[in-house]
Design an enzyme around this catalytic site. Structure first.
Site, PDB file in Angstrom:
ATOM      1  N   GLU A  81     -19.067  -2.650   9.676  1.00  0.00           N
ATOM      2  CA  GLU A  81     -19.426  -3.311   8.422  1.00  0.00           C
ATOM      3  C   GLU A  81     -20.587  -2.562   7.799  1.00  0.00           C
ATOM      4  O   GLU A  81     -21.663  -2.461   8.398  1.00  0.00           O
ATOM      5  CB  GLU A  81     -19.788  -4.776   8.637  1.00  0.00           C
ATOM      6  CG  GLU A  81     -20.095  -5.477   7.313  1.00  0.00           C
ATOM      7  CD  GLU A  81     -20.384  -6.958   7.453  1.00  0.00           C
ATOM      8  OE1 GLU A  81     -20.789  -7.568   6.436  1.00  0.00           O
ATOM      9  OE2 GLU A  81     -20.201  -7.506   8.547  1.00  0.00           O
ATOM     10  N   GLU A 106     -27.033  -1.583   8.164  1.00  0.00           N
ATOM     11  CA  GLU A 106     -27.862  -2.059   7.051  1.00  0.00           C
ATOM     12  C   GLU A 106     -29.115  -1.189   6.987  1.00  0.00           C
ATOM     13  O   GLU A 106     -29.632  -0.751   8.020  1.00  0.00           O
ATOM     14  CB  GLU A 106     -28.225  -3.530   7.253  1.00  0.00           C
ATOM     15  CG  GLU A 106     -29.132  -4.136   6.198  1.00  0.00           C
ATOM     16  CD  GLU A 106     -28.556  -4.004   4.797  1.00  0.00           C
ATOM     17  OE1 GLU A 106     -29.214  -3.349   3.964  1.00  0.00           O
ATOM     18  OE2 GLU A 106     -27.452  -4.533   4.540  1.00  0.00           O
ATOM     19  N   ASP A 133     -27.962   4.637   6.787  1.00  0.00           N
ATOM     20  CA  ASP A 133     -27.027   4.765   5.678  1.00  0.00           C
ATOM     21  C   ASP A 133     -25.598   4.762   6.196  1.00  0.00           C
ATOM     22  O   ASP A 133     -25.265   5.444   7.168  1.00  0.00           O
ATOM     23  CB  ASP A 133     -27.330   6.068   4.941  1.00  0.00           C
ATOM     24  CG  ASP A 133     -26.381   6.319   3.790  1.00  0.00           C
ATOM     25  OD1 ASP A 133     -26.391   5.506   2.849  1.00  0.00           O
ATOM     26  OD2 ASP A 133     -25.623   7.300   3.833  1.00  0.00           O
ATOM     27  N   ASP A 156     -23.754  -2.657  -3.833  1.00  0.00           N
ATOM     28  CA  ASP A 156     -24.512  -2.596  -5.079  1.00  0.00           C
ATOM     29  C   ASP A 156     -23.648  -1.943  -6.167  1.00  0.00           C
ATOM     30  O   ASP A 156     -23.203  -0.813  -6.003  1.00  0.00           O
ATOM     31  CB  ASP A 156     -25.785  -1.770  -4.862  1.00  0.00           C
ATOM     32  CG  ASP A 156     -26.787  -1.935  -5.994  1.00  0.00           C
ATOM     33  OD1 ASP A 156     -26.360  -2.161  -7.144  1.00  0.00           O
ATOM     34  OD2 ASP A 156     -28.001  -1.842  -5.724  1.00  0.00           O
ATOM     35  N   LYS A 160     -25.350   0.228 -14.594  1.00  0.00           N
ATOM     36  CA  LYS A 160     -25.596   1.149 -15.702  1.00  0.00           C
ATOM     37  C   LYS A 160     -24.791   2.432 -15.488  1.00  0.00           C
ATOM     38  O   LYS A 160     -24.736   2.974 -14.393  1.00  0.00           O
ATOM     39  CB  LYS A 160     -27.086   1.468 -15.805  1.00  0.00           C
ATOM     40  CG  LYS A 160     -27.942   0.265 -16.184  1.00  0.00           C
ATOM     41  CD  LYS A 160     -29.405   0.635 -16.308  1.00  0.00           C
ATOM     42  CE  LYS A 160     -30.244  -0.582 -16.692  1.00  0.00           C
ATOM     43  NZ  LYS A 160     -31.680  -0.244 -16.788  1.00  0.00           N
ATOM     44  N   ASP A 192     -18.032  -8.698  -6.759  1.00  0.00           N
ATOM     45  CA  ASP A 192     -18.006  -9.649  -7.867  1.00  0.00           C
ATOM     46  C   ASP A 192     -18.286  -8.945  -9.192  1.00  0.00           C
ATOM     47  O   ASP A 192     -18.526  -9.594 -10.209  1.00  0.00           O
ATOM     48  CB  ASP A 192     -19.019 -10.778  -7.641  1.00  0.00           C
ATOM     49  CG  ASP A 192     -20.457 -10.284  -7.613  1.00  0.00           C
ATOM     50  OD1 ASP A 192     -20.660  -9.083  -7.306  1.00  0.00           O
ATOM     51  OD2 ASP A 192     -21.374 -11.082  -7.882  1.00  0.00           O
TER      52      ASP A 192
END
Length: 249
Positions: A81, A106, A133, A156, A160, A192
């Site tokens: 994950e 993480e 990473d 994330d 932009k 989302d």
């Protein structure tokens, strides 16, 4: 191959050159931040991290391939994950599948500390943690055909346009995931952000080693996620969650 070692100097977890892949170059997809643990979290970290956690790299370069059988003490399907956050989904999905071993990656120490506290509280034995990473871990710590699943939940979106190059799920990264998945292994993505969902779908569908599947198909791991607090807020705000699934050929 190697067995996990205790915590070392926190080098790769904050980005920089150590968080970039040589074969899969990209702009680092995370933002650096300082984190402070509560006294209880620190105590749990000190007690459990040497056994259950490790860093993706130390100051001397890339780590050897990860020996998951030695780390977990058994042979079992392995799911990676990437970006587990505070570990809410990680913990619940691992509890629901005790015969599957989960390696949660993480960058942020506080999220890993929260997951460690949950592991301790719930007595879960099939989760291990890596700070670093995700692409670094995929490239340097896992070999081809080594994973039964890769999960990327709510990466994330870098909304932009000038930041899109920072998105985790680009063509080279999806190709790397496809290489690391066993035949029949599953890439499971949730987002989302509508624009990012379209981008991920396009990239995943273009990867020849992956084919799109649905939750109704017979799959080697569960694709049932719990609804996290973050996801609940997103839904309340009117953001639809897109689930994307591919199976390795």
């Amino acid at each position: 191959m190697h067995s996990p070692r205790p915590d070392v100097a926190e080098v790769a977890a904050q980005g920089g050159d150590a968080a970039r892949s040589h074969r899969y170059p990209r702009v680092t997809s995370f933002r650096t931040r300082r984190t402070t643990l509560s006294a209880a979290q620190q105590a749990t970290w000190d007690r459990l991290w040497p056994e259950l956690g490790m860093h993706a790299r130390d100051a001397h370069g890339p780590a050897p391939l990860l020996d998951t059988a030695a780390w977990f003490g058994r042979q079992a399907p392995v799911v990676l994950e990437i970006g587990c956050g505070s570990g809410t989904s990680t913990l619940e999905m691992a509890k629901a599948e005790p015969d599957v071993d989960v390696v949660a990656v993480e960058v942020y120490r506080r999220g890993l500390a929260q997951l460690l506290s949950g592991i301790d509280r719930e007595g879960v034995t099939n989760i291990r943690l890596i700070r670093g990473d995700g692409v670094d871990v995929l490239e340097h710590m896992f070999g081809p055909d080594s994973l039964t699943g890769v999960r990327v939940f709510f990466p994330d979106p870098w909304p932009k346009a000038r930041h899109h190059k920072r998105r985790l799920l680009q063509t080279p990264t999806v190709a790397l995931i496809a290489d690391r998945l066993r035949p029949g292994g599953v890439l499971h993505v949730a987002t989302d952000h509508a624009g990012y969902a379209e981008h991920i779908a396009e990239v995943g569908d273009a990867e020849p080693r992956l084919k799109r599947v649905s939750p109704a198909d017979p799959l080697p791991i569960s694709v049932q996620r719990p609804v996290t607090k973050y996801e609940g807020k997103a839904r309340h705000a009117g953001s639809a969650v897109t689930e994307l699934l591919w199976e390795a050929r």
